[in-house]
Design an enzyme around this catalytic site. Structure first.
Site, PDB file in Angstrom:
ATOM      1  N   ASP A   1      95.765  44.001 -55.479  1.00 12.21           N
ATOM      2  CA  ASP A   1      95.254  42.715 -56.041  1.00 12.21           C
ATOM      3  C   ASP A   1      95.686  41.700 -57.386  1.00 12.21           C
ATOM      4  OD1 ASP A   1      93.627  44.677 -57.182  1.00 12.21           O
ATOM      5  OD2 ASP A   1      92.473  43.278 -57.349  1.00 12.21           O
TER       6      ASP A   1
ATOM      7  N   HIS B   1     100.417  49.640 -50.467  1.00 12.53           N
ATOM      8  CA  HIS B   1      99.394  48.231 -50.883  1.00 12.53           C
ATOM      9  C   HIS B   1      99.482  47.634 -51.866  1.00 12.53           C
ATOM     10  CE1 HIS B   1      95.636  46.552 -49.589  1.00 12.53           C
ATOM     11  NE2 HIS B   1      94.946  46.382 -50.823  1.00 12.53           N
TER      12      HIS B   1
ATOM     13  N   ASP C   1     101.830  56.647 -45.768  1.00 14.48           N
ATOM     14  CA  ASP C   1     102.557  55.679 -46.275  1.00 14.48           C
ATOM     15  C   ASP C   1     102.078  54.225 -45.691  1.00 14.48           C
ATOM     16  OD1 ASP C   1     104.051  54.239 -47.599  1.00 14.48           O
ATOM     17  OD2 ASP C   1     105.880  55.213 -47.018  1.00 14.48           O
TER      18      ASP C   1
ATOM     19  N   GLU D   1      97.677  52.840 -52.803  1.00 14.32           N
ATOM     20  CA  GLU D   1      97.893  51.048 -54.087  1.00 14.32           C
ATOM     21  C   GLU D   1      98.601  51.348 -55.047  1.00 14.32           C
ATOM     22  OE1 GLU D   1      94.259  48.912 -53.736  1.00 14.32           O
ATOM     23  OE2 GLU D   1      94.527  47.333 -55.399  1.00 14.32           O
TER      24      GLU D   1
HETATM   25  O1  9MR Z   1      93.495  44.538 -51.755  1.00 15.63           O
HETATM   26  C1  9MR Z   1      92.253  44.968 -52.593  1.00 15.63           C
HETATM   27  C2  9MR Z   1      92.015  46.202 -53.109  1.00 15.63           C
HETATM   28  O2  9MR Z   1      92.603  46.043 -54.421  1.00 15.63           O
HETATM   29  C3  9MR Z   1      91.245  46.535 -53.116  1.00 15.63           C
HETATM   30  O3  9MR Z   1      91.379  48.392 -53.852  1.00 15.63           O
HETATM   31  C4  9MR Z   1      90.503  47.545 -51.483  1.00 15.63           C
HETATM   32  C5  9MR Z   1      88.910  47.915 -51.876  1.00 15.63           C
HETATM   33  O4  9MR Z   1      88.245  47.485 -52.974  1.00 15.63           O
HETATM   34  O5  9MR Z   1      89.930  46.163 -51.592  1.00 15.63           O
HETATM   35  C6  9MR Z   1      91.306  45.490 -50.502  1.00 15.63           C
HETATM   36  O6  9MR Z   1      91.241  44.461 -50.013  1.00 15.63           O
HETATM   37  C7  9MR Z   1      91.295  44.826 -48.854  1.00 15.63           C
HETATM   38  C8  9MR Z   1      89.515  44.550 -48.693  1.00 15.63           C
HETATM   39  O7  9MR Z   1      88.687  45.386 -49.242  1.00 15.63           O
HETATM   40  C9  9MR Z   1      89.201  43.858 -47.265  1.00 15.63           C
HETATM   41  N1  9MR Z   1      89.647  43.800 -46.620  1.00 15.63           N
HETATM   42  C10 9MR Z   1      90.864  43.941 -46.395  1.00 15.63           C
HETATM   43  C11 9MR Z   1      91.456  43.540 -47.983  1.00 15.63           C
HETATM   44  C12 9MR Z   1      93.325  44.020 -47.672  1.00 15.63           C
HETATM   45  O8  9MR Z   1      93.468  45.602 -47.325  1.00 15.63           O
HETATM   46  O1  9MR Z   2      90.669  53.100 -59.486  1.00 15.36           O
HETATM   47  C1  9MR Z   2      89.207  52.613 -58.591  1.00 15.36           C
HETATM   48  C2  9MR Z   2      88.625  54.158 -57.651  1.00 15.36           C
HETATM   49  O2  9MR Z   2      88.833  54.457 -59.731  1.00 15.36           O
HETATM   50  C3  9MR Z   2      87.666  53.808 -57.482  1.00 15.36           C
HETATM   51  O3  9MR Z   2      87.314  54.776 -56.383  1.00 15.36           O
HETATM   52  C4  9MR Z   2      87.988  52.452 -56.441  1.00 15.36           C
HETATM   53  C5  9MR Z   2      86.809  51.833 -55.756  1.00 15.36           C
HETATM   54  O4  9MR Z   2      85.642  51.279 -56.242  1.00 15.36           O
HETATM   55  O5  9MR Z   2      88.543  51.302 -56.665  1.00 15.36           O
HETATM   56  C6  9MR Z   2      89.857  51.258 -58.055  1.00 15.36           C
HETATM   57  O6  9MR Z   2      90.235  50.098 -58.416  1.00 15.36           O
HETATM   58  C7  9MR Z   2      90.874  49.310 -57.504  1.00 15.36           C
HETATM   59  C8  9MR Z   2      89.873  48.044 -58.507  1.00 15.36           C
HETATM   60  O7  9MR Z   2      88.346  48.022 -58.275  1.00 15.36           O
HETATM   61  C9  9MR Z   2      90.322  46.897 -57.651  1.00 15.36           C
HETATM   62  N1  9MR Z   2      92.037  47.040 -58.026  1.00 15.36           N
HETATM   63  C10 9MR Z   2      92.414  47.574 -57.187  1.00 15.36           C
HETATM   64  C11 9MR Z   2      92.249  49.150 -58.006  1.00 15.36           C
HETATM   65  C12 9MR Z   2      93.105  50.257 -57.196  1.00 15.36           C
HETATM   66  O8  9MR Z   2      92.187  51.026 -56.320  1.00 15.36           O
END
Ligand code: 9MR
Ligand code: 9MR
Length: 626
Positions: free
Chosen positions: A174, A484, A528, A537
Site C-alpha cells: 500500500d 500484493h 502466490d 504482500e
Molecule cells: O492493500 C492492503 C494491504 O496493504 C493491507 O496489508 C491489507 C490488510 O489491511 O489490506 C489491503 O487492502 C485490501 C483491503 O484491506 C480490503 N479491500 C481490498 C484491499 C486490496 O486487497
Molecule cells: O506486518 C503487519 C502484521 O504484523 C499485521 O498482522 C498485519 C495486520 O494488522 O498488518 C501488517 O502490516 C501491514 C500494515 O498494516 C499496512 N501496510 C502493509 C503491512 C504489511 O501487510
C-alpha cells in the site's frame, strides 16, 4: 473425490515414491560458506555433484531422513560444503538431475543484497522514478505529500492548514507511510551499514545520489529519515502515520489523488522516532554534521513528548481504514530510544530510563515492528564500552537466549531453525530477523555455528523450502510472480518489481489464501497471488532484515572482517549546547513548587531546558538530583 481424481492422485503418489525432490537456495552459495540441499527419498543414496563440464566434483551419501514438522515432510540434509571451487554445478541421484543449478561464487549474495536495498528506491514517495535508475519500472511521481492535512486525531486544531510531509518510503503493497514500521526498518538498515562499513562504503545501488560522496545505502536511508523528520509536531510528538483515509485501489501512485493526512500522534511512534534519529545523528555526522545535529535535536525533543505522554497509544479513528500498527505497550520502544540517546550523549538521565526497565530474559523476543527490546539489546551489547556491565550482560543474555534457542531446535531434514510457531503474517520476516539475531550472536562470540545457522535461514528464503520457491521477486528459478504490491499490479510490466521479499506462509491467513492453508504443513500455507496480502504482500520491515542478513553474510565473506565490538566511539553530542528547550515548555519553565521529597520539604525548580532540579529551603542543591 471422482474417479479421475483418484487415478491422478495414485499416479502422483507412485511418482513421488520413486522420484527424489531437492530443495535448495536457488540464487547462490558463498565459496567458503556452508552449503546444504534438502532431498526427499534419498537416505543412504549417493548424491553426485557434477561441474559444468559434467565431471564429478563431489559425492555425498545422503544421511537419514528427518521429519520437518512445518513441511510435514521427511528429508535428508545433504552437506556439500566441501565444494569450494566457484562455478555452476548440478546434483544427481540415480542418474537423474535433482534440484536446480548450484551456483558457487565469492559474490553469490551481492546481487540479492543490492536488489533488496534497491527495493527501497522503488518504494520512494514524492518522486518520479526515471528509466536511468528504475529501468522498465520507471514511473511518474505520485503522492507528492507536499500538502498534507492534519486529521483531528493528531490533536491539531488547524484542520484546514497543510504541511510538507514529502519523501519517505511506501510501507508495503500500500502507499501508506507509517512511523512505527519505519522505526525498525530504518534502524535495521542503519545497522547493516554500521556493522559492515568497508563493504557498503563503495556498494553502488544506481540511485540518483550515486555520484555524490555518501555511501548509496546512507543516501537511500536518508530519503526516509527526511520524511520522518517532517512528522514531528512542534511539541516534539510524532504523528503516527501519513495515509489517505482508506487504502487506494491496486493502481500506480500517480493515480492516488485523494487527500493524504497525518493521522494520530502516538507514544510508540515517538519513541521509535527517537531511536532512529538518535542513531542517525551518529551515523550521518561524518557526512553531514548539520543534518546529524538536526536529527539529535529531533530525538531530544521527541523524547520529552514521549516521556510526558506515556499512554498515548494509537487508536484507529472510525473514518480511517489504513494499516494500524497499534501497540499498547511502549516500554520496549522507550528502552530502545533511551539507549540510543544515551549512546550519542552519555547523559545519565537516558541511561536511568534504560535501568528502570531492565532488559530481562522474559524480554527475549524476536525483533518485530511492535517488539523492539532486541534493538536496544543489539545497540547495548555491541557498545559495551559505553554502557554499564549489568546492561551489557542482560543484553548479551537476551541475544544468546534467542540465538541458542534457534541452534538448539530439534534437528529437521531441512536444517532450519524454523518451527510451526513462526508461520504468522510476515513469517519470512521472522526468518530474516532470526538471521539478524544470529549474526549478532556471531559478532559477539565469533562462533561459526551462529553464522552457519543464519546462512540456512537465508537458504530457506531463497528456495530451501517445501514449496521450492524463492520468496524474493526477480531472483531464483521458481520465484514469486504475483506479490500484493500496488506498483507491480498497476503497471504494464509483466514481472513484479525485483528484490522484494514477500510475507510468506501464514497458517492463519484470512484472505484469498485461506483455501491454501495446509493445517498439517504451515510452511506450505502460501498463495502466490496478488489477492493475498496475508501471505504475499511486501513490506519495508521485511526487506530490511533480509538485506541485513544477505548483506552481512556477503560483506563478512568479501572483507574477511567482522564488526569489532566496541569499535564505535561516538563523539558525544552536548545536548545542552544544541539547546534542548523542552518543546512547548514555556509555562513550565517558570515553575517552582514546593514538594515533599527525601523526608523534607524542597523546592522543585523546572529549568528553561525542561530539566528539573531540587533545592532544599536553604537553596542548596539536594543530593542525588539530576
Ligand atoms: O492493500 C492492503 C494491504 O496493504 C493491507 O496489508 C491489507 C490488510 O489491511 O489490506 C489491503 O487492502 C485490501 C483491503 O484491506 C480490503 N479491500 C481490498 C484491499 C486490496 O486487497
Ligand atoms: O506486518 C503487519 C502484521 O504484523 C499485521 O498482522 C498485519 C495486520 O494488522 O498488518 C501488517 O502490516 C501491514 C500494515 O498494516 C499496512 N501496510 C502493509 C503491512 C504489511 O501487510
Amino acid at each position: 473425490m471422482d474417479s479421475n481424481k483418484i487415478l491422478l492422485t495414485s499416479m502422483l503418489a507412485a511418482t513421488t515414491a520413486f522420484a527424489a525432490t531437492a530443495y535448495q537456495n536457488q540464487v547462490g552459495f558463498l565459496t567458503n560458506g556452508p552449503k546444504h540441499i534438502a532431498v526427499t527419498d534419498a537416505a543412504g543414496k549417493e548424491i553426485i555433484f557434477k561441474d559444468a563440464d559434467g565431471k564429478t566434483a563431489l559425492t555425498v551419501t545422503a544421511p537419514d531422513a528427518i521429519l520437518w514438522e512445518s513441511a510435514n515432510e521427511e528429508a535428508s540434509l545433504v552437506n556439500f560444503s566441501e565444494l569450494t571451487t566457484p562455478g555452476t554445478y548440478q546434483a544427481y541421484l540415480d542418474g537423474e538431475a535433482i534440484g536446480h543449478p548450484i551456483i558457487i561464487s565469492d559474490n553469490a549474495l551481492e546481487g540479492v543484497t543490492k536488489a533488496s536495498l534497491k527495493f527501497f528506491y522503488f518504494q520512494r514517495s514524492s518522486t518520479e522514478l526515471t528509466e536511468e535508475f528504475a529501468g522498465k519500472y520507471a514511473r511518474a511521481m505520485g503522492t507528492p505529500d507536499t500538502a498534507v492535512m492534519y486529521h483531528p486525531s493528531t490533536g491539531r486544531t488547524d484542520l484546514t492548514s497543510t504541511f510538507n510531509g514529502a519523501k519517505g518510503w511506501y510501507d508495503a503493497g500500500d502507499y501508506g507511510k507509517y512511523i512505527v514500521n519505519s522505526g525498525i526498518s530504518t534502524y535495521t538498515l542503519l545497522q547493516l551499514y554500521q556493522h559492515n562499513k568497508d563493504y557498503f562504503d563503495t556498494l553502488d545501488l544506481n540511485i540518483p545520489e550515486s555520484k555524490n560522496d555518501v555511501p548509496d545505502i546512507l543516501d537511500e536511508i536518508r530519503w526516509n529519515i527526511e520524511w520522518m523528520l517532517t512528522m514531528q509536531d512542534s511539541d516534539g510528538g510524532v504523528f503516527h502515520k501519513l495515509t489517505t483515509k482508506q487504502f487506494a485501489g491496486m493502481v500506480l501512485p500517480e493515480k492516488v489523488v485523494k487527500q493524504r493526512y497525518a493521522i494520530g500522534k502516538s507514544v510508540t511512534a515517538t519513541w521509535d522516532f527517537v531511536g532512529v534519529t538518535a542513531l542517525a545523528a551518529d551515523i550521518y555526522k561524518p557526512f553531514d554534521p548539520e543534518f546529524a545535529a538536526k536529527c539529535a535535536q529531533a530525538a531530544a525533543d521527541a523524547r520529552w513528548w514521549a516521556r510526558e505522554n506515556p499512554r498515548a497509544y494509537y487508536s484507529q479513528p472510525s473514518d480511517v481504514g489504513t494499516g494500524t500498527y497499534s501497540d499498547g505497550n511502549a516500554i520496549d520502544e522507550k528502552i530502545w530510544g533511551s539507549a540510543e540517546l544515551f549512546r550519542i550523549t552519555g547523559k545519565p538521565e537516558f541511561l536511568e530510563e534504560v535501568l528502570r526497565n531492565p532488559i530481562s530474559k522474559q524480554r527475549s523476543k524476536l525483533p518485530a515492528w511492535q517488539t523492539v527490546y532486541a534493538l536496544a539489546a543489539f545497540t547495548i551489547a555491541t557498545n559495551p564500552h559505553l554502557f554499564g556491565e549489568a546492561e551489557v550482560d542482560s543484553s548479551r543474555n537476551l541475544i544468546f537466549t534467542l540465538a541458542d534457542s534457534y541452534i538448539d531446535m530439534p534437528d529437521n531434514g531441512y536444517g532450519l531453525a524454523i518451527d510451526n510457531a513462526d508461520f504468522y503474517w510476515g513469517s519470512n520476516s521472522a526468518v530474516a530477523n532470526k538471521g539478524m539475531v544470529l549474526i549478532h550472536a556471531y559478532i559477539l562470540s565469533k562462533e561459526k555455528k551462529y553464522l552457519d545457522a543464519a546462512q540456512g535461514l537465508l537458504d530457506y528464503l531463497l528456495g530451501r523450502n517445501p514449496l521450492d520457491i524463492s520468496y524474493l521477486t526477480g531472483w531464483g528459478v521458481n520465484q514469486v510472480l504475483h506479490p500484493h504490491h500496488r506498483p507491480s499490479e498497476g503497471d504494464t510490466v509483466e514481472m513484479p518489481v525485483p528484490g522484494m521479499l514477500v510475507g510468506g506462509p501464514n497458517s492463519s491467513a484470512n484472505d484469498c489464501a485461506k483455501s491454501h492453508i495446509d493445517a498439517d504443513a504451515p510452511a506450505k500455507s502460501y498463495y502466490d497471488n496478488s489477492c493475498s496480502y496475508a501471505t504475499n504482500e511486501v513490506a519495508i520491515n521485511w526487506n530490511a532484515p533480509f538485506a541485513y542478513l544477505a548483506g552481512s553474510l556477503q560483506a563478512i565473506a568479501a572483507t574477511g572482517k567482522v564488526y569489532e565490538v566496541g569499535a564505535s566511539k561516538p563523539e558525544p553530542y552536548d545536548l545542552d549546547a544544541i539547546a534542548v528547550t523542552k518543546p512547548g515548555a514555556k509555562i513550565r519553565a517558570a515553575g517552582n513548587r514546593l514538594i515533599f521529597k527525601n523526608g523534607a520539604v524542597q523546592v522543585e525548580k523546572t529549568l528553561r531546558d525542561g530539566s528539573i532540579r531540587y533545592f532544599n529551603l536553604k537553596g542548596a542543591i539536594s543530593k542525588g538530583n539530576r
